[in-house]
Design an enzyme around this catalytic site. Structure first.
Site, PDB file in Angstrom:
ATOM      1  N   ALA A  75       5.521   2.271  -2.606  1.00 24.14           N
ATOM      2  CA  ALA A  75       6.575   1.893  -1.674  1.00 24.14           C
ATOM      3  C   ALA A  75       6.241   0.606  -0.924  1.00 24.14           C
ATOM      4  O   ALA A  75       7.132  -0.154  -0.550  1.00 24.14           O
ATOM      5  CB  ALA A  75       6.841   3.020  -0.685  1.00 24.14           C
ATOM      6  N   THR A  76       4.968   0.343  -0.707  1.00 25.10           N
ATOM      7  CA  THR A  76       4.594  -0.899  -0.030  1.00 25.10           C
ATOM      8  C   THR A  76       5.105  -2.096  -0.830  1.00 25.10           C
ATOM      9  O   THR A  76       5.738  -3.014  -0.293  1.00 25.10           O
ATOM     10  CB  THR A  76       3.066  -0.988   0.138  1.00 25.10           C
ATOM     11  OG1 THR A  76       2.626   0.121   0.918  1.00 25.10           O
ATOM     12  CG2 THR A  76       2.651  -2.285   0.823  1.00 25.10           C
ATOM     13  N   ASN A 155       7.928   8.255   9.072  1.00 22.82           N
ATOM     14  CA  ASN A 155       6.697   8.903   8.615  1.00 22.82           C
ATOM     15  C   ASN A 155       5.840   9.445   9.753  1.00 22.82           C
ATOM     16  O   ASN A 155       4.962  10.262   9.516  1.00 22.82           O
ATOM     17  CB  ASN A 155       5.876   7.929   7.773  1.00 22.82           C
ATOM     18  CG  ASN A 155       5.751   6.576   8.420  1.00 22.82           C
ATOM     19  OD1 ASN A 155       6.744   5.863   8.594  1.00 22.82           O
ATOM     20  ND2 ASN A 155       4.553   6.214   8.812  1.00 22.82           N
ATOM     21  N   GLN A 183       9.871   8.899   2.670  1.00 16.82           N
ATOM     22  CA  GLN A 183       9.646  10.240   3.235  1.00 16.82           C
ATOM     23  C   GLN A 183      10.763  11.219   2.894  1.00 16.82           C
ATOM     24  O   GLN A 183      10.633  12.409   3.183  1.00 16.82           O
ATOM     25  CB  GLN A 183       9.488  10.158   4.761  1.00 16.82           C
ATOM     26  CG  GLN A 183       8.195   9.513   5.220  1.00 16.82           C
ATOM     27  CD  GLN A 183       6.950  10.323   4.888  1.00 16.82           C
ATOM     28  OE1 GLN A 183       7.011  11.522   4.597  1.00 16.82           O
ATOM     29  NE2 GLN A 183       5.801   9.675   4.901  1.00 16.82           N
ATOM     30  N   SER A 203       8.160   6.282  -3.324  1.00 17.66           N
ATOM     31  CA  SER A 203       6.805   6.330  -3.863  1.00 17.66           C
ATOM     32  C   SER A 203       6.492   7.744  -4.335  1.00 17.66           C
ATOM     33  O   SER A 203       6.770   8.717  -3.631  1.00 17.66           O
ATOM     34  CB  SER A 203       5.825   5.927  -2.759  1.00 17.66           C
ATOM     35  OG  SER A 203       4.512   5.910  -3.234  1.00 17.66           O
ATOM     36  N   ALA A 204       5.878   7.857  -5.521  1.00 16.38           N
ATOM     37  CA  ALA A 204       5.668   9.177  -6.123  1.00 16.38           C
ATOM     38  C   ALA A 204       4.707  10.049  -5.326  1.00 16.38           C
ATOM     39  O   ALA A 204       4.874  11.266  -5.271  1.00 16.38           O
ATOM     40  CB  ALA A 204       5.150   9.011  -7.553  1.00 16.38           C
ATOM     41  N   HIS A 205       3.693   9.435  -4.697  1.00 16.99           N
ATOM     42  CA  HIS A 205       2.648  10.283  -4.107  1.00 16.99           C
ATOM     43  C   HIS A 205       3.077  10.979  -2.813  1.00 16.99           C
ATOM     44  O   HIS A 205       2.337  11.790  -2.281  1.00 16.99           O
ATOM     45  CB  HIS A 205       1.345   9.500  -3.911  1.00 16.99           C
ATOM     46  CG  HIS A 205       1.296   8.569  -2.741  1.00 16.99           C
ATOM     47  ND1 HIS A 205       0.757   8.933  -1.538  1.00 16.99           N
ATOM     48  CD2 HIS A 205       1.702   7.292  -2.599  1.00 16.99           C
ATOM     49  CE1 HIS A 205       0.826   7.894  -0.696  1.00 16.99           C
ATOM     50  NE2 HIS A 205       1.398   6.894  -1.320  1.00 16.99           N
ATOM     51  N   THR A 244       2.161  -4.793 -16.784  1.00 12.87           N
ATOM     52  CA  THR A 244       2.271  -3.671 -17.710  1.00 12.87           C
ATOM     53  C   THR A 244       2.670  -2.403 -16.963  1.00 12.87           C
ATOM     54  O   THR A 244       2.117  -2.096 -15.907  1.00 12.87           O
ATOM     55  CB  THR A 244       0.922  -3.453 -18.420  1.00 12.87           C
ATOM     56  OG1 THR A 244       0.607  -4.650 -19.129  1.00 12.87           O
ATOM     57  CG2 THR A 244       0.971  -2.281 -19.377  1.00 12.87           C
ATOM     58  N   CYS A 330      -6.998   3.351  14.266  1.00  9.15           N
ATOM     59  CA  CYS A 330      -8.217   2.599  14.523  1.00  9.15           C
ATOM     60  C   CYS A 330      -8.015   1.164  14.075  1.00  9.15           C
ATOM     61  O   CYS A 330      -7.827   0.897  12.903  1.00  9.15           O
ATOM     62  CB  CYS A 330      -9.388   3.188  13.740  1.00  9.15           C
ATOM     63  SG  CYS A 330     -10.140   4.568  14.570  1.00  9.15           S
TER      64      CYS A 330
END
Ligand SMILES: *Cc1c(COP(=O)(O)O)cnc(C)c1O
Length: 406
Positions: A75-76, A155, A183, A203-205, A244, A330
Site C-alpha cells: 500500500a505504501t 489504522n 484497513q 495491501s495483502a498483508h 517482474t 519512537c
C-alpha cells in the site's frame, strides 16, 4: 528465560497468512515459477494465467474491471503512485491537492514531498472523534484541485470516513478521489463505482495475505484516470509499474480477499463482538480510561484506549507476550505522541498513555478475556505508583498537571 503466553492483538500492523492462502501460493514458488512476462513458453503462460485470474478476482471484489488493477509492492507504493502519479500527470490543470491530517504516512509523506516541489496541499483537520467536516472539504476544493486523498479506515483509531459521500463531493466538483482502503478491504463494503472512487490502495498483508504485495485501482472510464509512472523499467502493468510481477504474492492476495469476502458479514460480527467484549471488560473495571475514535463509525477489529496516569510503553512492558501497539512512535531522539491522536486534540499525556488493540480472525474469546485481565492488573499495578492517580481519585483537578516526564 521468562516464558509467557503469546497473544497477537496487533492486526492493524499486519496479519498472519491464512493457511489456505499459503497453500494457494506454494505451487507458484515451485512448479509454476515462471515469469508472467515471458510470452514464449509454458512456464510464462502458467504464471500469466494465474495473474490474470487473480486480477479478475481482486477487481471483482471492489466492483472494478481487471484492467484497472495495478500490482505494487504494497500500500505504501500504491499510495505513492496515486498521489505523485496524479499530481504530476495533471500539473497543467492545477497544483492543489487535499488530504487529511490523520492519513497514513504513505499518503502524508508524498504530499509533503510535493509541497517541497511547489504544489499546494490542504490538510483537513478532524474533530475530537477523528471525523472530517464534509462542508470543510467542499469549501477546500478549488478549480485547480487535482486530487483529494482521504483514507477509508484509519489504522490507529479505526475511524471509518464516509467515502461514498466524499466520492460524490469530489465527482461533483471535478476532483479525482483517492482512498487508502488498506484497513477496510475485505472487511467493509467497497464498490468503486457506487462510491465514486477513482484510485484505491490496498495491501495483502492486512487481510491475511502475504507481505510485499499490494494494488492500486486506477479508474479507466467515467472518467479515465491517467497517472505518471514513478517506476521505470520493463513497462509492466501498462507502463504504470515496471518490475517482474510477484506471482505467488498476487495469487495469495486474491485468495486472501476471496476468503474475507466469503464470510465478510460473519467475521465482522464475530470480531466486533470480541472487540466489544474487550472494551466492556476493561472499562467496567478501570476508571480514567478514555476511548479514542468515533464510537459509531469504526472498524470492527479496532480498539484504541488511553489509560490516564500511565505510559503506554510501561503498560506494554507490563503485559509481556501480549502484542499490542502504543500511541507513541519512537523517533531517533524521543518518544513522539501519535500525530493522529494529536490531530484529534488528545493531549500529549493521554496520547502517550494510549494503546491500540487490533483483533483478528484467529483470536478467541478466551484470549480476549486473558488480555483484559492482564491489562486491568497491569494498569492497577502501575497506578499504585502514581501519586497523581491518588489525587485524581480524591477529586483534585489535575487538568494542568503533567504526570509524565516528556
Ligand atoms: C499498513 C498500511 C499502509 C502500508 O501498507 P504496506 O503494504 O505495509 O506498505 C498504508 N496505509 C494504511 C492505512 C495501512 O494500514
Amino acid at each position: 528465560m521468562d516464558t509467557h503466553r503469546l497473544v497477537y492483538l496487533d492486526h492493524q500492523a499486519t496479519t498472519p497468512v491464512d493457511p489456505t492462502v499459503l497453500e494457494a501460493m506454494l505451487p507458484y514458488f515451485g512448479q509454476h515459477f515462471g515469469n508472467a512476462a515471458s510470452k514464449g513458453h509454458d512456464f510464462g503462460w502458467a504464471a500469466e494465467k494465474a495473474v490474470d485470474q487473480a486480477r479478475e478476482s481482486l477487481a471483482a471484489g471492489i466492483g472494478a474491471r481487471a484492467r484497472e488493477i495495478v500490482f505494487t509492492s504494497g500500500a505504501t507504493e500504491a499510495d505513492n503512485l496515486a498521489v505523485l502519479g496524479a499530481a504530476r500527470m495533471y500539473q497543467t490543470k492545477g497544483q492543489h491537492l487535499i488530504s487529511c491530517a490523520t492519513e497514513h504516512k504513505a499518503v502524508l509523506d508524498p504530499m509533503q514531498a510535493l509541497q517541497a516541489q511547489g504544489y499546494e496541499v490542504t490538510f483537513l483537520g478532524v474533530d475530537a472523534q477523528g471525523r472530517i467536516d464534509l462542508d470543510e472539504l467542499r469549501a477546500a476544493i478549488r478549480p485547480d484541485t487535482v486530487l483529494v486523498s482521504i483514507m477509508h479506515g484509519n489504522n490507529e483509531v479505526g475511524n471509518l470516513h464516509p467515502i461514498a459521500e466524499i466520492g460524490a463531493i469530489c465527482r461533483e466538483h471535478g476532483a479525482l478521489f483517492h482512498t487508502d482502503a488498506t484497513q477496510t478491504l475485505g472487511k467493509e463494503e467497497i464498490d468503486v463505482d457506487a462510491m465514486n472512487i477513482d484510485l484505491l490502495s490496498a495491501s495483502a498483508h492486512k487481510l491475511y495475505g502475504p507481505k510485499g504485495i499490494g494494488m492500486l485501482y486506477v479508474r479507466r472510464r467515467n472518467p479515465r484516470v491517467r497517472l505518471e509512472a514513478i517506476m521505470f523499467g520493463g513497462g509492466h502493468e501498462r507502463g504504470l509499474r515496471s518490475g517482474t510481477l510477484n506471482v505467488p504474492g498476487i495469487v495469495g492476495f486474491a485468495k486472501a480477499l476471496e476468503l474475507c469476502l466469503a464470510d465478510r458479514a460473519g467475521q465482522q460480527q464475530r470480531i466486533g463482538a470480541l472487540r466489544d467484549r474487550l472494551q466492556k471488560s476493561i472499562l467496567e473495571r478501570l476508571d480514567f480510561v478514555e476511548f479514542n475514535g468515533d464510537p459509531e463509525h469504526r472498524l470492527a477489529c479496532n480498539l484504541n484506549l488511553s489509560f490516564a496516569f500511565i505510559e503506554g510503553e510501561s503498560l506494554i512492558m507490563g503485559i509481556p507476550g501480549i502484542a499490542v501497539s502504543s500511541g507513541s512512535a519512537c523517533t531517533s531522539a524521543s518518544l513522539e505522541p501519535s500525530y493522529v491522536l494529536r490531530a484529534m486534540g488528545v493531549g500529549d499525556e493521554l496520547a502517550h498513555s494510549s494503546i491500540r488493540f487490533g483483533i483478528g480472525r484467529f483470536n478467541s474469546e478466551e484470549e480476549i478475556d486473558y488480555v483484559a485481565d492482564a491489562v486491568v492488573a497491569a494498569v492497577k499495578r502501575l497506578r499504585e505508583m502514581s501519586p497523581l492517580y491518588e489525587m485524581a481519585l480524591e477529586g483534585i483537578d489535575l487538568s494542568s498537571v503533567q504526570w509524565q516526564g516528556h
